[in-house]
Write a protein that holds these residues in place. Structure first.
Motif, PDB file in Angstrom:
ATOM      1  N   GLU A 247      38.806  54.728  79.676  1.00  0.00           N
ATOM      2  CA  GLU A 247      39.203  55.913  80.321  1.00  0.00           C
ATOM      3  C   GLU A 247      39.426  55.845  81.598  1.00  0.00           C
ATOM      4  OE1 GLU A 247      37.473  59.296  77.355  1.00  0.00           O
ATOM      5  OE2 GLU A 247      36.306  58.607  79.014  1.00  0.00           O
ATOM      6  N   HIS A 248      38.775  55.043  82.339  1.00  0.00           N
ATOM      7  CA  HIS A 248      38.874  54.923  83.735  1.00  0.00           C
ATOM      8  C   HIS A 248      39.755  54.246  84.591  1.00  0.00           C
ATOM      9  CE1 HIS A 248      35.900  58.028  83.813  1.00  0.00           C
ATOM     10  NE2 HIS A 248      35.286  57.497  83.156  1.00  0.00           N
ATOM     11  N   GLN A 249      40.387  53.211  83.598  1.00  0.00           N
ATOM     12  CA  GLN A 249      41.135  52.402  84.138  1.00  0.00           C
ATOM     13  C   GLN A 249      42.536  52.887  84.483  1.00  0.00           C
ATOM     14  OE1 GLN A 249      41.305  49.210  81.084  1.00  0.00           O
ATOM     15  NE2 GLN A 249      38.806  48.578  81.613  1.00  0.00           N
ATOM     16  N   ARG A 250      43.260  53.648  83.468  1.00  0.00           N
ATOM     17  CA  ARG A 250      44.329  53.960  83.775  1.00  0.00           C
ATOM     18  C   ARG A 250      44.383  55.512  84.507  1.00  0.00           C
ATOM     19  NH1 ARG A 250      46.214  52.529  78.035  1.00  0.00           N
ATOM     20  NH2 ARG A 250      45.468  54.604  77.339  1.00  0.00           N
ATOM     21  N   ILE A 251      45.011  55.646  85.728  1.00  0.00           N
ATOM     22  CA  ILE A 251      45.158  56.702  86.421  1.00  0.00           C
ATOM     23  C   ILE A 251      45.985  57.809  85.846  1.00  0.00           C
ATOM     24  CG2 ILE A 251      45.580  57.824  88.662  1.00  0.00           C
ATOM     25  CD1 ILE A 251      44.914  55.099  89.923  1.00  0.00           C
ATOM     26  N   VAL A 252      47.006  57.131  85.528  1.00  0.00           N
ATOM     27  CA  VAL A 252      47.921  58.014  84.651  1.00  0.00           C
ATOM     28  C   VAL A 252      48.440  57.352  83.481  1.00  0.00           C
ATOM     29  CG1 VAL A 252      50.167  59.256  84.792  1.00  0.00           C
ATOM     30  CG2 VAL A 252      49.085  59.289  86.755  1.00  0.00           C
ATOM     31  N   THR A 253      48.251  57.924  82.477  1.00  0.00           N
ATOM     32  CA  THR A 253      48.386  57.471  81.013  1.00  0.00           C
ATOM     33  C   THR A 253      49.926  57.869  80.500  1.00  0.00           C
ATOM     34  OG1 THR A 253      46.332  57.207  80.254  1.00  0.00           O
ATOM     35  CG2 THR A 253      47.745  57.372  78.610  1.00  0.00           C
ATOM     36  N   ALA A 347      43.335  60.003  82.212  1.00  0.00           N
ATOM     37  CA  ALA A 347      41.669  60.233  82.407  1.00  0.00           C
ATOM     38  C   ALA A 347      41.191  59.833  83.581  1.00  0.00           C
ATOM     39  CB  ALA A 347      40.816  59.421  81.519  1.00  0.00           C
ATOM     40  N   GLY A 348      41.959  58.860  84.250  1.00  0.00           N
ATOM     41  CA  GLY A 348      41.337  58.076  85.586  1.00  0.00           C
ATOM     42  C   GLY A 348      41.797  59.139  86.818  1.00  0.00           C
ATOM     43  N   MET A 349      42.523  59.953  86.580  1.00  0.00           N
ATOM     44  CA  MET A 349      42.924  60.732  87.995  1.00  0.00           C
ATOM     45  C   MET A 349      41.733  61.583  88.396  1.00  0.00           C
ATOM     46  SD  MET A 349      45.541  63.941  86.491  1.00  0.00           S
ATOM     47  CE  MET A 349      46.888  62.937  85.730  1.00  0.00           C
ATOM     48  N   GLN A 350      40.925  62.172  87.761  1.00  0.00           N
ATOM     49  CA  GLN A 350      39.710  62.636  88.157  1.00  0.00           C
ATOM     50  C   GLN A 350      38.947  62.120  89.374  1.00  0.00           C
ATOM     51  OE1 GLN A 350      37.045  63.921  85.004  1.00  0.00           O
ATOM     52  NE2 GLN A 350      37.786  62.295  83.640  1.00  0.00           N
ATOM     53  N   SER A 351      38.770  60.616  89.410  1.00  0.00           N
ATOM     54  CA  SER A 351      38.278  59.888  90.294  1.00  0.00           C
ATOM     55  C   SER A 351      39.287  59.290  91.455  1.00  0.00           C
ATOM     56  CB  SER A 351      37.401  59.039  89.505  1.00  0.00           C
ATOM     57  OG  SER A 351      37.910  58.213  88.711  1.00  0.00           O
ATOM     58  N   MET A 372      55.721  76.505  89.704  1.00  0.00           N
ATOM     59  CA  MET A 372      54.437  76.740  89.071  1.00  0.00           C
ATOM     60  C   MET A 372      53.557  75.125  89.142  1.00  0.00           C
ATOM     61  SD  MET A 372      54.491  79.647  86.274  1.00  0.00           S
ATOM     62  CE  MET A 372      54.141  81.209  86.552  1.00  0.00           C
ATOM     63  N   ILE A 373      52.300  75.508  89.378  1.00  0.00           N
ATOM     64  CA  ILE A 373      51.433  74.331  89.206  1.00  0.00           C
ATOM     65  C   ILE A 373      50.194  74.579  88.745  1.00  0.00           C
ATOM     66  CG2 ILE A 373      50.112  72.482  90.680  1.00  0.00           C
ATOM     67  CD1 ILE A 373      52.150  73.030  92.924  1.00  0.00           C
ATOM     68  N   SER A 374      49.806  73.717  87.577  1.00  0.00           N
ATOM     69  CA  SER A 374      48.451  73.924  87.115  1.00  0.00           C
ATOM     70  C   SER A 374      47.712  72.574  87.014  1.00  0.00           C
ATOM     71  CB  SER A 374      48.653  74.802  85.891  1.00  0.00           C
ATOM     72  OG  SER A 374      48.072  73.804  84.715  1.00  0.00           O
ATOM     73  N   THR A 375      46.567  72.554  87.089  1.00  0.00           N
ATOM     74  CA  THR A 375      45.723  71.168  87.158  1.00  0.00           C
ATOM     75  C   THR A 375      44.622  71.271  86.126  1.00  0.00           C
ATOM     76  OG1 THR A 375      44.508  71.539  88.995  1.00  0.00           O
ATOM     77  CG2 THR A 375      46.392  70.607  89.245  1.00  0.00           C
ATOM     78  N   SER A 376      44.140  70.264  85.796  1.00  0.00           N
ATOM     79  CA  SER A 376      42.820  69.967  85.026  1.00  0.00           C
ATOM     80  C   SER A 376      42.296  68.635  85.447  1.00  0.00           C
ATOM     81  CB  SER A 376      42.848  70.255  83.575  1.00  0.00           C
ATOM     82  OG  SER A 376      43.193  68.952  83.169  1.00  0.00           O
ATOM     83  N   GLU A 377      41.014  68.332  84.799  1.00  0.00           N
ATOM     84  CA  GLU A 377      40.435  67.048  85.504  1.00  0.00           C
ATOM     85  C   GLU A 377      41.409  66.018  84.876  1.00  0.00           C
ATOM     86  OE1 GLU A 377      36.852  66.957  83.517  1.00  0.00           O
ATOM     87  OE2 GLU A 377      35.688  67.656  85.205  1.00  0.00           O
ATOM     88  N   ILE A 378      42.017  65.922  83.729  1.00  0.00           N
ATOM     89  CA  ILE A 378      42.879  65.000  83.577  1.00  0.00           C
ATOM     90  C   ILE A 378      44.530  65.113  83.503  1.00  0.00           C
ATOM     91  CG2 ILE A 378      40.889  63.913  82.062  1.00  0.00           C
ATOM     92  CD1 ILE A 378      42.204  64.627  79.679  1.00  0.00           C
ATOM     93  N   LYS A 379      44.979  66.163  83.913  1.00  0.00           N
ATOM     94  CA  LYS A 379      46.557  66.586  84.206  1.00  0.00           C
ATOM     95  C   LYS A 379      46.865  67.493  85.247  1.00  0.00           C
ATOM     96  CE  LYS A 379      46.934  71.126  82.690  1.00  0.00           C
ATOM     97  NZ  LYS A 379      47.225  72.207  82.355  1.00  0.00           N
ATOM     98  N   VAL A 380      48.184  67.136  85.488  1.00  0.00           N
ATOM     99  CA  VAL A 380      48.746  67.996  86.647  1.00  0.00           C
ATOM    100  C   VAL A 380      50.043  68.524  86.017  1.00  0.00           C
ATOM    101  CG1 VAL A 380      49.746  68.332  88.799  1.00  0.00           C
ATOM    102  CG2 VAL A 380      47.929  66.588  88.472  1.00  0.00           C
ATOM    103  N   SER A 381      50.415  69.817  85.693  1.00  0.00           N
ATOM    104  CA  SER A 381      51.558  70.195  85.221  1.00  0.00           C
ATOM    105  C   SER A 381      52.326  71.218  86.294  1.00  0.00           C
ATOM    106  CB  SER A 381      51.404  71.135  84.036  1.00  0.00           C
ATOM    107  OG  SER A 381      50.711  70.573  83.141  1.00  0.00           O
TER     108      SER A 381
END
Ligand code: ADP
Ligand code: ASP
Ligand code: MG
Length: 407
Positions: A247-253, A347-351, A372-381
């Motif tokens: 989960e923490h290896q790939r910043i963007v999957t 999943a890695g983008m949170q860190s 428009m922008i929206s973010t969560s711990e594991i995505k940016v749209s």
């Protein structure tokens, strides 16, 4: 040896020749000692064709009758596959969703499975039959046919696998697995050998149609390991499962896109408590899911609100919004469906700080305006102009070096 639930999508059963190929695959899996439940989608573009046919009648369509119509697509392919298996000397039976015990709520066109009564399925499996279930459908407590939302056969398959405690759930489709972006847009996209439930849920919710989001929710909830793989070759696919280390290896999957978006703006709303609540309650009552929302800074005790919905829901939302403009005393509204959403998931983008900034830079380098922008711990749209969507997906895939992914 075990119980396999295998789902074949529309392109995998698009012709009698393809149904024959599916039957050969089922036969091979059975001859390896497995019991098989097959879930099928409607042949090719049947669902779209049935929708178009109904729309020649008019725009105001009764959702109960639409579900009764659309469910027939999957019933055809289920019966055709059972007939093909029979002709190959394999004992097989087709079941509609309700014959297979799939119960749902009565939210026509996007019903949710509430429970599955597996008695009939188990009886047929015990009799040594391959059971072919029509996907995408269930029955409400009133005894009415429902459908489970576009792509809903994926959910039928995962829910059946969970209820039957199947050993494996396989989603056979027209791609070799889940890729770092839609391979139809990005030629360099890479197949992911494994992806976590969380990342797959985000990717599916953000437009990667290879899995219906609800199917991933079911898989996550009931811990069903799902393999997405090709109907047309024997390559291993992508395993969707609980992933901890990776989960923490790939910043963007992955990069996903969704062109079925519409944007609605409401102008000069009074800046007081209860306004947003009224708007979004009325939309919810009309069955409209709201995605991103932005509210402008207050000016002279007024502000603007803009939000996005699925473009399919636009006919439901517009009358609600037009009434609200009058009720609240807004100065006006605007809407359009020439927008699209592009997202990065990982999943890695949170860190890892700076991921969103890199995304915005990649879009700016292509002169793409972000609306428009929206973010969560594991995505940016980001919501952007629909015409720029392919350029945006390719630019983000390059920016995050997904073509060089070491899996
Ligand atoms: P089926 O009819 O088998 O259910 P779908 O058309 O629903 O197939 O889903 C498969 C399609 O999903 C592929 O043809 C591909 O274009 C699209 N897709 C979108 N994003 C992705 C992705 N990240 N990985 C793989 N396929 C994707
Ligand atoms: N036939 C339905 C659709 O086209 C369900 C599915 O394919 O999963 O959405
Ligand atoms: Mg699908």
């Amino acid at each position: 040896m075990g119980l396999l639930v295998c789902k074949f999508g529309g392109s995998s059963v698009a012709s009698i020749e393809k149904i024959n190929n599916v039957a050969v695959r089922v036969k091979n899996m059975q001859s390896e000692g497995n019991s098989i439940v097959v879930v099928v989608s409607a042949m090719g573009d049947t669902t779209d064709e049935l929708l178009a046919l109904a729309h020649t009648i008019g725009n105001e369509l009764n959702l109960r009758e639409m579900d009764a119509l659309l469910a027939t697509g999957e019933q055809q392919s289920a019966a055709l596959l059972a007939l093909t298996l029979n002709n190959m000397g394999i004992k097989a039976i087709s079941l509609t969703g309700w014959q297979a015990g799939v119960h749902s709520d009565s939210n026509y066109s996007k019903a949710r499975i509430s429970s599955i009564d597996t008695k009939r399925l188990e009886k047929e499996l015990m009799a040594g039959k391959a059971v072919v279930v029509a996907g995408f459908q269930g029955i409400s407590s009133d005894g009415d046919i429902t459908t489970l939302g576009r792509g809903g056969s994926d959910t039928s398959a995962v829910a059946l696998a969970a209820s039957l405690k199947a050993d494996r759930c396989m989603i056979f489709t027209d791609v070799d697995g889940v890729y770092t972006a839609d391979p139809r847009i990005v030629k360099e996209a890479q197949k992911l050998p494994v992806i976590s439930y969380e990342e797959m849920l985000e990717m599916a919710s953000l437009g990667a149609v290879v899995m219906q989001p609800r199917a991933v929710e079911f898989a996550m909830l009931y811990n069903v390991e799902v393999e997405v793989r090709s109907s047309f070759n024997l390559q291993p696919g992508t395993i969707i499962t609980e992933v901890s280390d990776m989960e923490h290896q790939r910043i963007v999957t992955g990069v996903t896109h969704d062109t079925k978006c519409a944007k609605i703006g409401l102008y000069d709303l009074p800046d007081k408590p209860g306004v947003a609540s009224l708007i979004f309650n009325k939309l919810a009552q009309a069955g409209v899911n709201v995605d991103m929302v932005i509210q402008s800074a207050t000016r002279k005790e007024h502000n603007d609100i803009a939000f996005t919905i699925s473009s399919d829901d636009l006919p439901l939302a517009l009358p609600v919004i037009e009434n609200l403009v009058k009720e609240i005393g807004a100065s006006g509204m605007s809407y359009g469906d020439k927008v699209a959403k592009v997202s990065i998931v990982g999943a890695g983008m949170q860190s890892n700080p700076g991921v969103a900034a890199a995304m915005f830079a990649a879009l700016a380098e292509e002169n793409i305006n972000i609306q428009m922008i929206s973010t969560s711990e594991i995505k940016v749209s980001c919501i952007i102009d629909e015409d720029s969507i392919d350029t945006a997906v390719k630019a983000l895939h390059r920016k995050f070096k997904l073509d060089q992914l070491s899996c």
